[in-house]
Design a protein around this motif. Structure first.
Motif, PDB file in Angstrom:
ATOM      1  N   ARG A  14      40.833  29.136  33.557  1.00 61.57           N
ATOM      2  CA  ARG A  14      40.676  29.284  32.262  1.00 61.57           C
ATOM      3  C   ARG A  14      41.108  27.889  31.480  1.00 61.57           C
ATOM      4  O   ARG A  14      40.325  27.550  30.791  1.00 61.57           O
ATOM      5  N   LEU A  64      42.957  40.369  23.009  1.00 60.48           N
ATOM      6  CA  LEU A  64      42.876  39.841  24.065  1.00 60.48           C
ATOM      7  C   LEU A  64      43.860  38.202  23.732  1.00 60.48           C
ATOM      8  O   LEU A  64      44.646  37.938  24.779  1.00 60.48           O
ATOM      9  N   ARG A  87      47.394  39.160  24.120  1.00 65.46           N
ATOM     10  CA  ARG A  87      47.628  39.278  25.575  1.00 65.46           C
ATOM     11  C   ARG A  87      47.731  37.952  26.426  1.00 65.46           C
ATOM     12  O   ARG A  87      48.636  37.797  27.392  1.00 65.46           O
ATOM     13  N   SER A  88      47.071  36.824  25.800  1.00 64.75           N
ATOM     14  CA  SER A  88      47.135  35.854  26.613  1.00 64.75           C
ATOM     15  C   SER A  88      48.252  35.079  26.551  1.00 64.75           C
ATOM     16  O   SER A  88      48.486  33.889  27.211  1.00 64.75           O
ATOM     17  N   LYS A 147      35.801  43.422  31.931  1.00 68.33           N
ATOM     18  CA  LYS A 147      37.078  43.016  32.851  1.00 68.33           C
ATOM     19  C   LYS A 147      37.001  41.412  32.893  1.00 68.33           C
ATOM     20  O   LYS A 147      38.193  40.982  33.191  1.00 68.33           O
ATOM     21  N   LYS A 148      35.960  40.561  33.084  1.00 67.18           N
ATOM     22  CA  LYS A 148      35.949  38.998  33.152  1.00 67.18           C
ATOM     23  C   LYS A 148      36.681  38.480  31.870  1.00 67.18           C
ATOM     24  O   LYS A 148      37.706  37.748  32.190  1.00 67.18           O
ATOM     25  N   GLN A 149      36.502  39.140  30.750  1.00 70.38           N
ATOM     26  CA  GLN A 149      37.314  38.824  29.421  1.00 70.38           C
ATOM     27  C   GLN A 149      38.625  38.961  29.586  1.00 70.38           C
ATOM     28  O   GLN A 149      39.444  38.298  29.240  1.00 70.38           O
ATOM     29  N   GLU A 150      39.024  40.179  30.086  1.00 68.56           N
ATOM     30  CA  GLU A 150      40.519  40.570  30.233  1.00 68.56           C
ATOM     31  C   GLU A 150      41.051  39.534  31.324  1.00 68.56           C
ATOM     32  O   GLU A 150      42.332  39.581  30.767  1.00 68.56           O
ATOM     33  N   ALA A 151      40.567  39.173  32.322  1.00 71.41           N
ATOM     34  CA  ALA A 151      41.083  38.450  33.102  1.00 71.41           C
ATOM     35  C   ALA A 151      41.173  37.248  32.623  1.00 71.41           C
ATOM     36  O   ALA A 151      42.375  36.687  32.826  1.00 71.41           O
ATOM     37  N   ILE A 152      40.271  36.637  31.900  1.00 69.56           N
ATOM     38  CA  ILE A 152      40.565  35.013  31.384  1.00 69.56           C
ATOM     39  C   ILE A 152      41.558  35.252  30.369  1.00 69.56           C
ATOM     40  O   ILE A 152      42.453  34.287  30.168  1.00 69.56           O
ATOM     41  N   TYR A 153      41.910  36.269  29.353  1.00 72.79           N
ATOM     42  CA  TYR A 153      42.909  36.266  28.410  1.00 72.79           C
ATOM     43  C   TYR A 153      44.133  36.972  29.033  1.00 72.79           C
ATOM     44  O   TYR A 153      45.126  37.629  28.203  1.00 72.79           O
ATOM     45  N   GLY A 154      44.201  37.134  30.402  1.00 73.02           N
ATOM     46  CA  GLY A 154      45.384  37.629  30.956  1.00 73.02           C
ATOM     47  C   GLY A 154      46.512  36.638  30.607  1.00 73.02           C
ATOM     48  O   GLY A 154      46.626  35.798  30.295  1.00 73.02           O
ATOM     49  N   PRO A 175      37.922  33.969  37.057  1.00 68.29           N
ATOM     50  CA  PRO A 175      39.179  34.200  36.470  1.00 68.29           C
ATOM     51  C   PRO A 175      40.078  35.250  36.941  1.00 68.29           C
ATOM     52  O   PRO A 175      41.339  35.478  36.688  1.00 68.29           O
TER      53      PRO A 175
END
Lengths: 785, 329
Positions: free
Chosen positions: A406, A314, A317-318, B31-38, A399
């Motif tokens: 974020r 993650l 990815r960020s 999914k929320k976590q993935e969105a945050i770390y997008g 988010p």
């Protein structure tokens, strides 16, 4: 009437005449030292000397010969004593105590043979043999108290004996647990009503079972026993007990390994729950090292590794860029460039450029970015609150739809970036926590049994929780009488952070006032005073009170410091900072006194101590005039504060002043004594105190290296070179037992249990029951946890 | 349907619903976590965040972190680099390459990459526009900073094979004095010709210079005459000069560690049971170390609090080996 008046007058005059004024001795306070009378050595002396030589040389036959000579000489001495006593009895009658004869007699009736036997025993190389020999020696009736205590300690210092003792302690702990689990509820129900007994007992059984479940698996005492047994195996590998002890060690070590593994895995689970997968992974690996096939450890390790992998993925990815390219460049390239340049050069055109961007891209795609930049512009223009409100709004967006949420959330939650928000949040949490603790008492921290499944643990504590909740009003009434934990500490930290970041910020005034009240409630007067000085128009009278309290605190701090240089620095600091306060004035006087009366040492013997140990005050020690300790004021009397060694050869004698009132400050007389007197006094003092400590455990001599160093140098006559280092000063006080413990010393009950009467307003309970005493932990118990 | 079959069916449905709900919750959380770390979606996103932290006083306060817990300057630099790699064409087309170079310069100077920052500023200065003059000034400043920080021995990387301290203390001190002189000149320029945040960077460098000095004398304290006293004096100097620094607690712990090391070395050289052991000397060392550890251990809100408390405990455990008649707390 006249006769009565005359009588009263006469009585008053006589009474006044009888009141003897206290004399301050003008002559020397010391007597000449007693000189030991030299005597020719007798056969006992010669035999003792031969024995000592043989023991040092390790010559066993010579030792036996010398011991034989000593026995013969002592037998002869006893015979002579007996005959002399009988002759005297015949002359003076049977009630006269036989006088000790002596060509040379052991001092104070200490027979020499037990010491000689101990010397022979101590030449045994095997510690087991020495302990056995000492145990045999202990059976003799002619041992002096000092030797008896020393031998007893040697016998007790047997690893196996100690291991057995610790094992017995463990059993006693378990028994006490069972006994107290039954006796306490029974005792309570007998007082508050027998009808409750079945309920109380069944609850006690349930709690006992839960307690067993929570038990650590191995007590401190069991671990101590294990170490003692291992010590025995290392010291006596060929002893006959070895196979049996080795088996016990193996069993205990397996138990200890299991306990450690269990604890490690418990910590690993806690780390996993707290999202600390690295720690969980290390702990699981540690558990696997000691038990390679452990399934639970493997599961934890897998879970931890999976969490780490997921988080790394993650995080990577960020950092990546969206595949379809930067959308701002796609939607409004010119406006984006202008805004980016404004952002980079600290421009005042941020708002204008952001509006231009909004006009160029009116859809929701770049709304987030523009909102963030506008909040930023507000912040930089001094609209702090409005900016943080907008940041908080942005942080709440989903988010999935907002790419800036974020960043906004990270800003909003950071106590360094948003100290005011953090202060507000922490203050709120502190209040909630305080209310929770008020209502639920100790249960606010969770149930008693942490290892049980949560619902079951809460169920077990439910009656107690209900009781606590019901009695909340009583606790509220007692609020002022109790010490309450500091729930607002974290809020104060955030408040100070805000002031450090924004000394002139929008919330500075509010925070200074809140912090002032907080510090006052914590009695942190220096901080409160500092904050008061930031408040314009602060009441001068309140400030004076704060100054006084702060100076008092400084004075108390100085009092706790042993080193004179550091103490003086603190005192001077108090004077300099708070010269107008009473405490500041007092600090000045104390600082001046300290300098005036400064001495390299301040080791003191109280009058009571000298009375209880006359040999130290006597001509074999300090040689103090007996009149100074006889309780008569007319011939001069030592003040209760006694005699002080000031370093070098200077001794200060504190005498009762002319008024005879011992409460008054003493009259101080300084004398420089001879090196010999000082050396003899130091030797006698040390010998006496060590002997006292050996005989009476309550008369322990507290360790003080600086005191010992001074006396060591005094014994060697090396006090001419004064050691003026502040850290070399000792302020040790030799006090009498009566001063330390009063007239009657408290003693442990001979019963193995205490009778307890309990009553509590808080949970409305009352009871009386016996409570089995747990064995005391040894002083080194902390090394086994 | 017979009654017990009906009950069984209801139970099965309930279990199915519960499992589905639970799985749904897990998926939603994921999914929320993935969105945050997008991934990064715009240039403004990165540069706005960087701008928010450009003026942060990293000398007095800890460097900012983003939602991943990474240092913001480093994260911004990595995001910009990734964007450059993937979408260089877009950036060039939008004439944003100068802005990106400038932003990378801003991030790099906070990561002590002064030479690289200067390069990026020079690159940004090649294009005309509002960034040209600030970029030129920043490039000059970063070059000067880079040259100044190269003077005198730096902190030693213990894993570096070439790491070696010069034994000529006078030359080393001369190097640091010159470094400090130049840094002080640069400090005067901050807020006048260049933005205020350069002042924070320079202060951090001055602090680093002082720490390097203190570490140098601590490392050579056995080799230099009067080395122990000098080492302590240098460590105290760091504390005195940087009372406002975010590293203040760290400096106090360093001095406490030095006293603790001295106490341990003293015990090794003069075993407590030996005649050479001097209780007051040992007492002084222990007291100094304890006092400093306790000072930091009482400071709420800093991670060093825990470190100091544990070190103090460990140090006290070490003193247990000294006989109580030679030392007592």
């Amino acid at each position: 009437m006249a006769a009565a008046t005359v009588a009263a007058l006469t009585l008053a005059l006589v009474s006044a005449g009888c009141r003897t004024p206290t004399a301050i001795p003008t002559a020397s306070l010391l007597e000449p030292l007693a000189r030991p009378v030299p005597h020719p050595p007798d056969e006992s002396d010669a035999a003792a000397a031969h024995l000592a030589e043989a023991a040092l040389a390790g010559d066993t036959p010579a030792m036996e010969r010398a011991l034989g000579q000593l026995y013969a000489a002592e037998a002869e001495r006893s015979r002579l004593e007996r005959e002399e006593a009988e002759a005297r009895n015949r002359r003076r009658g049977p009630r006269v105590r036989p006088k000790v004869l002596g060509l040379h007699n052991p001092p104070e009736g200490r027979p020499i043979v037990p010491h000689a036997l101990n010397l022979v025993n101590s030449s045994l190389e095997n510690p087991i043999a020495y302990r056995r020999a000492s145990a045999r020696l202990l059976l003799r009736a002619d041992l002096d108290a000092g030797l008896r205590e020393r031998l007893q300690r040697a016998v007790n210092d047997d690893p196996l004996r100690l291991a057995r003792k610790r094992t017995w302690d463990t059993r006693q702990i378990y028994f006490a647990h069972v006994f107290n689990s039954v006796s306490a509820p029974l005792g309570r129900s007998l007082v508050t009503g027998v009808a409750m007994a079945p309920y109380q007992l069944s609850m006690a059984v349930v709690h006992f079972a839960a307690g067993l479940w929570e038990r650590t698996g191995m007590t401190v005492q069991e671990r101590q026993a294990l170490v003692h047994r291992k010590r025995f195996l290392a010291a006596h590998p060929h002893a006959p007990e070895v196979p049996d002890i080795a088996r016990k060690v193996e069993t205990s070590e397996a138990k200890l390994r299991k306990l450690r593994r269990k604890r490690t895995l418990e910590r690993a689970h806690v780390a996993l729950d707290a999202h600390q997968p690295e720690l969980a992974s290390v702990l699981a690996e540690h558990a696997l090292l000691s038990s390679p096939g452990n399934e639970e450890a493997k599961r934890v390790l897998e879970e931890a590794d999976a969490q780490i992998a997921r988080r790394d993925e993650l995080r990577a990815r960020s950092l990546a860029a969206a595949e379809d390219g930067p959308r701002d460049l796609a939607l409004a390239p010119e406006e984006t460039r202008a805004l980016v340049e404004s952002l980079l050069v600290d421009s005042r055109e941020l708002v204008r450029e952001t509006r231009a961007l909004r006009r160029a891209a009116p859809g929701p795609e770049l709304r987030d970015e523009s909102d963030f930049v506008l909040a930023l512009a507000q912040y930089e223009s001094g609209y702090e609150s409005r900016s943080w409100e907008n940041i908080a709004d942005l942080a709440e967006r989903s988010p999935r739809r907002s790419n800036m949420a974020r960043y906004a959330a990270a800003l909003d939650e950071s106590s360094w970036q948003n100290p005011y928000g953090s202060y507000v949040e922490r203050k709120r949490r502190g209040r909630s926590r305080s209310a929770l603790v008020e209502i639920f008492g100790r249960w606010a921290n969770g149930p008693r049994y942490r290892k049980l499944p949560r619902p079951l643990a809460y169920l077990l504590d439910l009656p107690a929780v209900a009781q606590t909740v019901i009695t909340t009003p009583v606790r509220f009434l007692l609020t002022g009488l109790r010490d309450r934990p500091d729930f607002q500490g974290p809020a104060a930290v955030a408040g100070y952070r805000y002031l450090a970041l924004h000394p002139d910020g929008q919330h500075s005034r509010e925070l200074i006032e809140w912090l002032f009240e907080y510090e006052k409630s914590q009695k942190n007067w220096p901080a409160a005073l500092r904050l008061a000085d930031f408040q314009p128009g602060f009441d001068p009278e309140s400030r004076r009170e704060l100054v006084e309290e702060t100076a008092k605190l400084g004075l108390q701090a100085a009092d706790r410091i042993d080193r004179p240089d550091l103490r003086n620095t603190v005192l001077r600091d108090v004077v300099r900072q708070y010269p107008d306060s009473d405490a500041g004035y007092m600090a000045g006087i104390l600082a001046r006194e300290e300098v005036k009366l400064a001495s390299p040492q301040r080791i003191r013997m109280t009058r009571q101590f000298l009375r209880e140990n006359p040999q130290i005050a006597g001509t074999g020690g300090l040689g103090l005039r007996p009149a100074l300790l006889d309780g008569e004021l007319y011939n001069g009397e030592l003040h209760p504060t006694g005699v002080t060694f000031l370093g070098g050869r200077v001794v200060e004698f504190n005498l009762v002043d002319e008024s005879g009132d011992e409460e008054n400050a003493p009259v101080k007389v300084r004398h420089e004594v001879s090196s010999e007197r000082l050396a003899r006094c130091a030797a006698m003092l040390e010998e006496t105190t060590l002997r006292n400590a050996r005989i009476d455990p309550d008369d322990e001599l507290a360790p003080d290296p600086e005191r010992d160093l001074y006396f060591e140098r005094a014994r060697l006559g090396l006090t001419e070179d004064l050691d003026r280092r502040p850290s070399a000063q000792s302020t040790y006080v030799f006090e009498g037992m009566r001063e330390r413990y009063g007239m009657v010393r408290g003693r442990d009950s001979i019963l193995p249990f205490d009778l307890v009467v309990t009553g509590s307003f808080l949970d409305l309970s009352i009871g009386a029951y016996p409570r089995w005493r747990q064995p005391r932990e040894t002083p080194d118990a902390f090394l086994y946890r | 349907m017979v009654p017990h079959q009906a009950v069984r069916a209801r139970l099965a449905t309930a279990v199915l619903v519960a499992v589905t709900l639970s799985a749904g919750c897990t998926t939603a959380k994921r999914k929320k976590q993935e969105a945050i770390y997008g991934p990064t979606e715009s240039v403004i996103e990165v540069i706005a965040v960087l701008r928010r932290h450009i003026s942060d006083d990293t000398y007095r306060f800890p460097p900012p972190t983003d939602f991943t817990g990474r240092n913001v300057y480093r994260a911004s630099l990595l995001r910009l680099e990734n964007m450059e790699h993937l979408h260089a064409g877009h950036l060039r087309a939008g004439h944003l390459d100068a802005s990106v170079a400038f932003a990378k310069g801003r991030a790099l100077e906070r990561l002590r990459g002064y030479d690289l920052a200067a390069q990026h500023y020079r690159s940004a200065a090649t294009r005309e526009g509002v960034l040209q003059e600030p970029a030129r000034q920043a490039a000059v400043f970063c070059d000067d900073l880079h040259r100044a920080t190269a003077l005198g021995p730096d902190l030693v990387d213990p894993l570096s094979a070439e790491a070696a301290l010069p034994l000529d203390a006078e030359a080393a001190v001369a190097g640091w004095d010159e470094r400090e002189r130049r840094l002080t000149d640069l400090l005067d320029r901050a807020g006048k010709k260049v933005p205020v945040h350069y002042g924070f960077i320079v202060k951090e460098e001055i602090e680093r210079t002082d720490v390097a000095r203190a570490r140098y004398f601590a490392a050579l304290r056995h080799a230099l005459p009067g080395g122990q006293v000098r080492a302590i004096a240098e460590a105290q100097r760091v504390i005195m000069r940087h009372a406002a620094s975010k590293e203040y607690n760290r400096h106090v712990i360093d001095l406490a560690d030095l006293y603790a090391d001295l106490a341990e070395e003293y015990v090794e050289a003069n075993p407590p049971h030996s005649l050479r052991f001097d209780p007051p000397s040992f007492h002084e060392l222990v007291e100094s170390a304890s006092r400093l550890y306790q000072t930091v251990a009482s400071r709420d809100g800093s991670p060093e609090k825990l470190e100091a408390a544990r070190r103090f405990e460990a140090f006290l455990a070490f003193t247990l080996q000294v006989d109580s008649d030679r030392f007592s707390q």
